[in-house]
Write an enzyme that holds these catalytic residues in place. Sequence first.
Site, short mmCIF file in Angstrom:
data_model
loop_
_atom_site.label_atom_id
_atom_site.label_comp_id
_atom_site.label_asym_id
_atom_site.label_seq_id
_atom_site.Cartn_x
_atom_site.Cartn_y
_atom_site.Cartn_z
N GLU A 103 -27.77 -70.39 -35.18
CA GLU A 103 -27.62 -69.10 -34.79
C GLU A 103 -28.85 -68.66 -34.60
O GLU A 103 -30.05 -68.98 -35.16
CB GLU A 103 -26.95 -68.14 -35.98
CG GLU A 103 -25.54 -68.25 -36.30
CD GLU A 103 -25.24 -69.25 -37.31
OE1 GLU A 103 -26.09 -69.60 -38.11
OE2 GLU A 103 -24.09 -69.79 -37.72
N TYR A 115 -34.04 -73.45 -27.17
CA TYR A 115 -32.71 -74.18 -27.47
C TYR A 115 -31.99 -74.61 -25.96
O TYR A 115 -31.63 -75.49 -25.87
CB TYR A 115 -31.91 -73.26 -28.29
CG TYR A 115 -32.40 -72.81 -29.50
CD1 TYR A 115 -33.11 -73.85 -30.28
CD2 TYR A 115 -32.43 -71.59 -30.08
CE1 TYR A 115 -33.70 -73.56 -31.58
CE2 TYR A 115 -32.96 -71.26 -31.57
CZ TYR A 115 -33.69 -72.30 -32.17
OH TYR A 115 -34.14 -71.97 -33.36
C1 LIG Z 1 -39.50 -70.38 -30.98
C2 LIG Z 1 -40.47 -71.31 -31.71
C3 LIG Z 1 -39.93 -72.11 -32.86
C4 LIG Z 1 -40.71 -72.02 -30.49
O1 LIG Z 1 -41.89 -73.17 -31.22
P1 LIG Z 1 -42.88 -73.94 -30.08
O2 LIG Z 1 -43.21 -75.26 -30.96
O3 LIG Z 1 -43.88 -72.97 -29.54
O4 LIG Z 1 -41.68 -74.43 -28.97
P2 LIG Z 1 -42.12 -75.61 -27.84
O5 LIG Z 1 -43.45 -75.83 -27.75
O6 LIG Z 1 -41.21 -76.95 -28.38
O7 LIG Z 1 -41.42 -75.00 -26.41
C5 LIG Z 1 -40.26 -75.64 -25.80
C6 LIG Z 1 -39.86 -74.79 -24.88
O8 LIG Z 1 -39.45 -73.64 -25.08
C7 LIG Z 1 -39.66 -72.44 -24.39
N1 LIG Z 1 -40.39 -71.51 -25.06
C8 LIG Z 1 -41.09 -71.65 -26.20
N2 LIG Z 1 -41.72 -70.50 -26.61
C9 LIG Z 1 -41.64 -69.71 -25.72
C10 LIG Z 1 -42.00 -68.48 -25.46
N3 LIG Z 1 -42.82 -67.70 -26.16
N4 LIG Z 1 -41.54 -67.84 -24.21
C11 LIG Z 1 -40.74 -68.47 -23.52
N5 LIG Z 1 -40.36 -69.80 -23.53
C12 LIG Z 1 -40.51 -70.41 -24.78
C13 LIG Z 1 -40.47 -72.94 -23.33
O9 LIG Z 1 -39.45 -73.63 -22.22
C14 LIG Z 1 -41.15 -74.23 -23.88
O10 LIG Z 1 -41.51 -75.26 -22.75
P3 LIG Z 1 -42.92 -74.84 -22.22
O11 LIG Z 1 -43.72 -74.64 -23.15
O12 LIG Z 1 -43.05 -76.12 -21.47
O13 LIG Z 1 -42.87 -73.90 -21.17
C15 LIG Z 1 -41.72 -70.62 -32.23
O14 LIG Z 1 -42.27 -69.56 -31.34
C16 LIG Z 1 -41.60 -69.77 -33.46
O15 LIG Z 1 -41.62 -70.62 -34.67
N6 LIG Z 1 -41.18 -68.41 -33.40
C17 LIG Z 1 -40.89 -67.68 -34.66
C18 LIG Z 1 -39.72 -68.29 -35.42
C19 LIG Z 1 -38.60 -68.52 -34.82
O16 LIG Z 1 -38.30 -67.66 -34.09
N7 LIG Z 1 -37.60 -69.44 -34.94
C20 LIG Z 1 -36.49 -69.65 -34.51
C21 LIG Z 1 -35.48 -69.00 -35.35
S1 LIG Z 1 -33.84 -69.21 -34.68
#
Ligand SMILES: CC(C)(COP(=O)(O)OP(=O)(O)OC[C@H]1O[C@@H](n2cnc3c(N)ncnc32)[C@H](O)[C@@H]1OP(=O)(O)O)[C@@H](O)C(=O)NCCC(=O)NCCS
Length: 144
Positions: A103, A115
């Site tokens: 979720e 995701y």
């Molecule tokens: C969401 C989160 C987990 C992403 O982690 P991350 O390690 O930066 O993600 P990744 O580097 O694996 O990203 C893979 C892809 O996801 C998408 N993505 C990740 N962050 C993004 C952003 N801020 N905006 C748009 N797309 C995004 C992109 O498609 C990205 O690929 P790209 O970098 O080649 O464009 C991180 O921003 C986070 O910890 N956020 C706060 C906690 C949270 O919301 N957790 C999920 C709760 S359900």
Amino acid sequence: MLFRPMKPSDLADIIEIEKTCFTADAWSEEDFIYRMNEDTWHFVNLTLEDNGKVAAYLSATVVADEMNIDSVAVSPDYRRKGYASKLINLAIEKARTKFVMLEVRESNTPAITLYKSLGFKEVGLRKNYYERPVENAVLMTKCN
Ligand SMILES: CC(C)(COP(=O)(O)OP(=O)(O)OC[C@H]1O[C@@H](n2cnc3c(N)ncnc32)[C@H](O)[C@@H]1OP(=O)(O)O)[C@@H](O)C(=O)NCCC(=O)NCCS
């Protein structure tokens, strides 16, 4: 970069990241301890270290042929390096379930984009699922 099972000595760093990411509905240290102390057959708890620092973590529950990703977070300094993607793929590899569910807050565009990039599909909406602030959850699933 090192992936490994989460351990109690990670908790201070994890709680700091958790508070940065989730503010009001952040998990407590007790929540993580519970997951680490239970017989581990139904939890997958992973930590990702970068140069000796906790950069990201994931906690998931496995029941029968389903894994639910309950929490995944990356420290702000380590984002957009593919760390969340790698953690999720590793958890999927370890659990070997047919279905993976999660979720996510409707407003969490970065996570929803992440995701979708990993093959998850939106399959439903849970009305007012989250508190503080109240918000709908998007239910997402991936079939392996
Ligand atoms: C969401 C989160 C987990 C992403 O982690 P991350 O390690 O930066 O993600 P990744 O580097 O694996 O990203 C893979 C892809 O996801 C998408 N993505 C990740 N962050 C993004 C952003 N801020 N905006 C748009 N797309 C995004 C992109 O498609 C990205 O690929 P790209 O970098 O080649 O464009 C991180 O921003 C986070 O910890 N956020 C706060 C906690 C949270 O919301 N957790 C999920 C709760 S359900």
